[in-house]
Scaffold this motif. Structure first.
Motif, PDB file in Angstrom:
ATOM      1  N   ILE A  85     -15.664  -1.086 -47.789  1.00  0.00           N
ATOM      2  CA  ILE A  85     -16.326  -2.352 -47.477  1.00  0.00           C
ATOM      3  C   ILE A  85     -15.485  -3.150 -46.475  1.00  0.00           C
ATOM      4  O   ILE A  85     -16.019  -3.684 -45.496  1.00  0.00           O
ATOM      5  CB  ILE A  85     -16.593  -3.160 -48.765  1.00  0.00           C
ATOM      6  CG1 ILE A  85     -17.686  -2.480 -49.599  1.00  0.00           C
ATOM      7  CG2 ILE A  85     -16.987  -4.598 -48.436  1.00  0.00           C
ATOM      8  CD1 ILE A  85     -17.883  -3.083 -50.975  1.00  0.00           C
ATOM      9  N   SER A  86     -14.196  -3.222 -46.678  1.00  0.00           N
ATOM     10  CA  SER A  86     -13.320  -3.959 -45.755  1.00  0.00           C
ATOM     11  C   SER A  86     -13.352  -3.348 -44.361  1.00  0.00           C
ATOM     12  O   SER A  86     -13.413  -4.072 -43.362  1.00  0.00           O
ATOM     13  CB  SER A  86     -11.884  -3.967 -46.276  1.00  0.00           C
ATOM     14  OG  SER A  86     -11.816  -4.601 -47.525  1.00  0.00           O
TER      15      SER A  86
ATOM     16  N   ILE B 283     -17.856  -4.338 -38.098  1.00  0.00           N
ATOM     17  CA  ILE B 283     -19.010  -5.175 -37.748  1.00  0.00           C
ATOM     18  C   ILE B 283     -18.569  -6.441 -37.022  1.00  0.00           C
ATOM     19  O   ILE B 283     -19.163  -6.811 -36.004  1.00  0.00           O
ATOM     20  CB  ILE B 283     -19.840  -5.511 -39.017  1.00  0.00           C
ATOM     21  CG1 ILE B 283     -20.555  -4.259 -39.522  1.00  0.00           C
ATOM     22  CG2 ILE B 283     -20.828  -6.632 -38.745  1.00  0.00           C
ATOM     23  CD1 ILE B 283     -21.189  -4.408 -40.882  1.00  0.00           C
ATOM     24  N   VAL B 284     -17.537  -7.103 -37.508  1.00  0.00           N
ATOM     25  CA  VAL B 284     -17.046  -8.313 -36.849  1.00  0.00           C
ATOM     26  C   VAL B 284     -16.535  -7.984 -35.448  1.00  0.00           C
ATOM     27  O   VAL B 284     -16.837  -8.691 -34.476  1.00  0.00           O
ATOM     28  CB  VAL B 284     -15.956  -9.008 -37.698  1.00  0.00           C
ATOM     29  CG1 VAL B 284     -15.219 -10.065 -36.912  1.00  0.00           C
ATOM     30  CG2 VAL B 284     -16.571  -9.611 -38.951  1.00  0.00           C
ATOM     31  N   GLY B 285     -15.791  -6.911 -35.318  1.00  0.00           N
ATOM     32  CA  GLY B 285     -15.285  -6.502 -34.007  1.00  0.00           C
ATOM     33  C   GLY B 285     -16.405  -6.182 -33.038  1.00  0.00           C
ATOM     34  O   GLY B 285     -16.379  -6.606 -31.877  1.00  0.00           O
TER      35      GLY B 285
ATOM     36  N   ILE C 286     -17.237  -8.256 -29.549  1.00  0.00           N
ATOM     37  CA  ILE C 286     -17.310  -7.542 -28.264  1.00  0.00           C
ATOM     38  C   ILE C 286     -18.707  -7.671 -27.663  1.00  0.00           C
ATOM     39  O   ILE C 286     -18.857  -7.895 -26.461  1.00  0.00           O
ATOM     40  CB  ILE C 286     -16.901  -6.071 -28.454  1.00  0.00           C
ATOM     41  CG1 ILE C 286     -15.398  -5.987 -28.741  1.00  0.00           C
ATOM     42  CG2 ILE C 286     -17.248  -5.231 -27.229  1.00  0.00           C
ATOM     43  CD1 ILE C 286     -14.924  -4.621 -29.176  1.00  0.00           C
ATOM     44  N   GLY C 287     -19.740  -7.557 -28.487  1.00  0.00           N
ATOM     45  CA  GLY C 287     -21.112  -7.694 -28.001  1.00  0.00           C
ATOM     46  C   GLY C 287     -21.384  -9.074 -27.422  1.00  0.00           C
ATOM     47  O   GLY C 287     -21.991  -9.198 -26.351  1.00  0.00           O
ATOM     48  N   VAL C 288     -20.943 -10.113 -28.101  1.00  0.00           N
ATOM     49  CA  VAL C 288     -21.142 -11.484 -27.610  1.00  0.00           C
ATOM     50  C   VAL C 288     -20.388 -11.686 -26.299  1.00  0.00           C
ATOM     51  O   VAL C 288     -20.913 -12.287 -25.355  1.00  0.00           O
ATOM     52  CB  VAL C 288     -20.710 -12.527 -28.678  1.00  0.00           C
ATOM     53  CG1 VAL C 288     -20.592 -13.918 -28.087  1.00  0.00           C
ATOM     54  CG2 VAL C 288     -21.686 -12.518 -29.841  1.00  0.00           C
TER      55      VAL C 288
END
Length: 182
Positions: free
Chosen positions: A42-43, A49-51, A55-57
């Motif tokens: 999970i971690s 997902i956060v990374g 990067i996407g933004v």
């Protein structure tokens, strides 16, 4: 010089059979992973997902900057070609659609130049006033204040023209000497 004697340390059978530090570390990591596999997965998923989101933004915003730059360039080209109505429209769209970007804010300044070239003094004034409300760069503030003073002069509002010239003269920039003369 006396000969040096090296003492050899004798290792016992018990010490030879004892696990070394690397083996102990690997065993501890394996035990931790097995005992906490769900939390580790999970971690890891959360970090990925956060990374990926960050990067996407970042790349999305860079793409938007490129699009805004191209639109700004088209509007400047129209202004330089004397197509003032087209430039007004393009700068207005940029200013309205991209107020949070630097070029969106600068669009108000250049939109005022297009209005001024067309002789549309009230719209030029309004555009410069809106630009000055947000602008912090002393170079562009000086230019905008000098242009605003010219607009007020042409509108025969001498008191406001004098005030704009005084503000432009107080700001360091290319229009400072002209503003002092004004």
């Amino acid at each position: 010089m006396p000969p040096t004697t090296h003492r050899r340390k004798k290792i016992s059978q018990k010490e030879l059979r004892a696990p070394d530090e690397l083996t102990t570390l690997v065993d501890s990591a394996r035990d931790f992973l097995v005992n906490n596999l769900t939390q580790v997965l999970i971690s890891t998923a959360v970090v990925v997902i956060v990374g990926a989101t960050v990067i996407g933004v970042y790349y999305y915003e860079r793409h938007r900057d490129i699009i805004v730059s191209a639109r700004f360039y088209d509007a400047i080209t129209a202004l330089n070609a004397g197509q003032n109505k087209l430039a007004e429209t393009q700068f207005k769209q940029l200013a309205d659609e991209e107020p949070g970007r630097r070029l969106g804010r600068l669009a108000r300044f250049y939109m005022a130049s297009a209005y001024l070239a067309d002789g549309d003094l009230p719209d030029a004034r309004d555009s410069l006033v809106a630009f000055l409300a947000e602008e912090r760069d002393p170079l562009f503030r000086s230019l905008a204040l000098a242009n605003l003073a010219v607009v007020y002069e042409r509108m025969a509002d001498w008191k406001k023209a004098a005030g704009a010239y005084q503000q432009a003269a107080a700001d360091p920039g290319p229009e400072q000497a002209r503003a002092e003369l004004g």
